[in-house]
Design an enzyme around this catalytic site. Structure first.
Site, PDB file in Angstrom:
ATOM      1  N   ASP A 194       0.417  -1.168   0.097  1.00 37.70           N
ATOM      2  CA  ASP A 194      -0.098   0.219   0.279  1.00 37.70           C
ATOM      3  C   ASP A 194       0.905   0.917   0.156  1.00 37.70           C
ATOM      4  OD1 ASP A 194      -0.374  -0.675   4.006  1.00 37.70           O
ATOM      5  OD2 ASP A 194       0.946  -0.048   2.370  1.00 37.70           O
ATOM      6  N   LYS A 216      -4.063   4.428  -1.336  1.00 36.76           N
ATOM      7  CA  LYS A 216      -4.589   5.601  -1.739  1.00 36.76           C
ATOM      8  C   LYS A 216      -3.437   5.843  -3.440  1.00 36.76           C
ATOM      9  CE  LYS A 216      -4.627   8.974   0.753  1.00 36.76           C
ATOM     10  NZ  LYS A 216      -5.212   9.620   1.949  1.00 36.76           N
ATOM     11  N   MET A 326       1.726  11.032  10.840  1.00 39.73           N
ATOM     12  CA  MET A 326       0.029  12.006  10.329  1.00 39.73           C
ATOM     13  C   MET A 326      -0.576  13.485  10.790  1.00 39.73           C
ATOM     14  SD  MET A 326      -1.908   8.234  10.059  1.00 39.73           S
ATOM     15  CE  MET A 326      -0.653   7.447  12.366  1.00 39.73           C
TER      16      MET A 326
HETATM   17  C1  LIG Z   1       0.033   4.986   8.780  1.00 39.88           C
HETATM   18  S1  LIG Z   1       1.514   5.408   9.145  1.00 39.88           S
HETATM   19  C2  LIG Z   1       2.706   4.172   9.444  1.00 39.88           C
HETATM   20  C3  LIG Z   1       3.575   4.229  10.424  1.00 39.88           C
HETATM   21  C4  LIG Z   1       4.324   2.937   9.432  1.00 39.88           C
HETATM   22  N1  LIG Z   1       3.746   1.792  10.380  1.00 39.88           N
HETATM   23  C5  LIG Z   1       5.877   3.139  10.790  1.00 39.88           C
HETATM   24  O1  LIG Z   1       6.092   1.997  11.520  1.00 39.88           O
HETATM   25  O2  LIG Z   1       6.964   3.910  10.076  1.00 39.88           O
HETATM   26  C6  LIG Z   1       1.712   6.328   8.610  1.00 39.88           C
HETATM   27  C7  LIG Z   1       2.922   7.930   9.082  1.00 39.88           C
HETATM   28  O3  LIG Z   1       4.103   7.489   9.326  1.00 39.88           O
HETATM   29  C8  LIG Z   1       4.794   8.579   8.660  1.00 39.88           C
HETATM   30  N2  LIG Z   1       6.180   8.098   7.890  1.00 39.88           N
HETATM   31  C9  LIG Z   1       6.459   6.674   7.400  1.00 39.88           C
HETATM   32  N3  LIG Z   1       7.461   6.988   7.018  1.00 39.88           N
HETATM   33  C10 LIG Z   1       8.478   8.424   6.507  1.00 39.88           C
HETATM   34  C11 LIG Z   1       8.879   8.761   5.922  1.00 39.88           C
HETATM   35  N4  LIG Z   1       9.628   8.058   5.031  1.00 39.88           N
HETATM   36  N5  LIG Z   1       8.962  10.002   5.478  1.00 39.88           N
HETATM   37  C12 LIG Z   1       8.455  10.579   6.792  1.00 39.88           C
HETATM   38  N6  LIG Z   1       7.136  10.116   7.840  1.00 39.88           N
HETATM   39  C13 LIG Z   1       7.228   9.046   7.043  1.00 39.88           C
HETATM   40  C14 LIG Z   1       4.095   9.801   8.490  1.00 39.88           C
HETATM   41  O4  LIG Z   1       3.821  10.484   9.291  1.00 39.88           O
HETATM   42  C15 LIG Z   1       3.137   8.837   7.770  1.00 39.88           C
HETATM   43  O5  LIG Z   1       1.869  10.047   7.144  1.00 39.88           O
END
Ligand SMILES: C[S@@+](CC[C@H](N)C(=O)[O-])C[C@H]1O[C@@H](n2cnc3c(N)ncnc32)[C@H](O)[C@@H]1O
Length: 406
Positions: A194, A216, A326
């Protein structure tokens, strides 16, 4: 004639004669395989002592006698005396017990294999000629690197029961997936993904692996969680190995728990491969340590999806590091709530977009001006917001100089 077998050592009595470094290495391996290990030697290494202290093995501190071999399924003669090793090998031969003679492979009836494990596969390499441990290890390492690099098609060829593997893909940089995560990808018949950020990881997946994107995209809503759960379960029940590739770690705001629950409920075998979470990796790659001696000793990870909760506000007011995922859309509300809740308006804040990728960008500010700065730079998700003193620019250069004992 030498053949390679996979011996099941679990609960089998194994005798190791010798207590030095060769014996120590083998003890470790045999104990890891669940064997019932007995070591006989007048002097034993600290490592073997430790195993004996933990009750993993039985040790007799004396010279070996032929009757020590009685009842053993496998013998390793690993003393520093070649004559004694050969005698042990001879006693084993007389009793029809397989034996490795560490000083002369031709005197024993078995040879030591260099081994590596890759998920449910084991690789073993032996020398068919003169023993050459360095050479067989080099071959083993080359094969292992190939398998762990995800370049070998490890899909099951024989039909079996299906399973689901939840794999944390890491924060974005494809180098930050775990070794087990890469292996799982090369075992997949179906990959359910996803995240655009995982695209690079899918480059090595064979063309006939079914890749299903449930995320999405500009022209599509994400697939509802309920449908993702039934997709995973349904394909596994068809006998497929389904890899559910998820950003960061599957359990940190990743709904991994719901997917695992659906599998357990349906009786589907499920494995979780933890991933490096963006919550820690994204700040780290941007030069922000989430804790730092003398600066911050605690860190709270939260979602900013629905604004700031009381625990986060209290943590920000207390000067802890708060990592917000997020939180881009709700940033103005989070800032208002934090300042109203006692957070110093001068508290440093950093926003890292697309962390660990080539598109990474960091916006620095303080609580009082971060909303304006984020507007100016047009900050967009995905982004991590780090609140706290650890976010001040150049912290590491000054902090390391100030605490030389670190
Ligand atoms: C649904 S959460 C999932 C988090 C994921 N399970 C983790 O452990 O990193 C998604 C959020 O993680 C953060 N995120 C994930 N990858 C990122 C990246 N490469 N750079 C900045 N923020 C990131 C953002 O805040 C994004 O909206």
């Amino acid at each position: 004639m030498t053949a390679l077998f996979g011996l099941d050592l679990k609960d089998k009595p194994i005798l190791i004669v010798g207590g030095g470094s060769v014996a120590s290495r083998r003890v470790r391996r045999f104990v890891a395989e669940g064997a019932r290990v007995t070591v006989v030697a007048p002097h034993i290494s600290d490592d073997i002592e430790r195993h004996a202290g933990h009750g993993d093995i039985v040790v007799h501190r004396r010279g070996v006698a032929p009757q020590d071999l009685d009842g053993a399924w496998f013998v390793l003669a690993a003393t520093d005396d070649p004559v004694l090793n050969d005698a042990v090998a001879q006693w084993a031969h007389e009793r029809q017990i397989w034996c490795i003679d560490a000083s002369d492979a031709s005197k024993g009836t078995a040879r030591q294999a260099a081994m590596s494990k890759h998920g449910d596969l084991g690789v073993g390499v032996i020398s068919l000629g003169a023993p050459d441990p360095g050479r067989i290890r080099a071959v083993r390492d080359a094969v292992a690197a190939h398998l762990d690099g995800g370049e070998v098609d490890l899909r099951r060829r024989r039909p079996g029961s299906g399973r689901v593997i939840l794999v944390g893909s890491g924060p974005g940089d494809p180098g930050l997936i775990t070794v087990r995560g890469r292996q799982a990808l090369s075992e997949a018949d179906v990959v359910v993904t996803d995240r655009l950020g995982t695209a690079e990881l899918l480059v090595t997946v064979p063309y006939d692996v079914d890749v299903v994107n449930v995320g999405k995209s500009p022209d599509r809503h994400p697939v509802p969680q309920r449908e993702i759960n039934s997709l995973l379960v349904g394909r596994a029940l068809e006998g497929k190995t389904v890899v559910r590739l998820k950003g960061g770690d599957p359990y940190l705001f990743g709904r991994g728990g719901e997917e695992v629950h659906a599998c357990i409920k349906a009786g589907v075998d499920v494995e979780v491969v933890p991933g490096i979470t963006s919550a820690f990796a994204v700040p780290a790659r941007a030069g922000i340590p989430v804790t730092q001696r003398g600066v911050s000793t605690s860190v709270l990870v939260t979602t900013g999806h629905a604004g700031a909760d009381p625990a986060s506000i209290a943590a920000m007011a207390a000067g802890a590091t708060v990592v917000i995922l997020m939180g881009v859309t709700a940033l103005p509300g989070i800032v208002d709530a934090a300042i109203a809740g006692g957070c110093d308006p001068e508290t440093p804040v950093a926003i890292v977009e697309n962390g660990t990728t080539v598109h990474e960008r960091v916006t620095h500010g303080v609580m009082a001006d971060i909303v304006r700065r984020a507007d100016e730079t047009d900050v967009k998700p995905p982004a991590i917001i780090v609140v706290g003193q650890v976010s001040q620019p150049g912290l590491l250069a000054s902090a390391v100089a100030a605490t030389p004992e670190l």
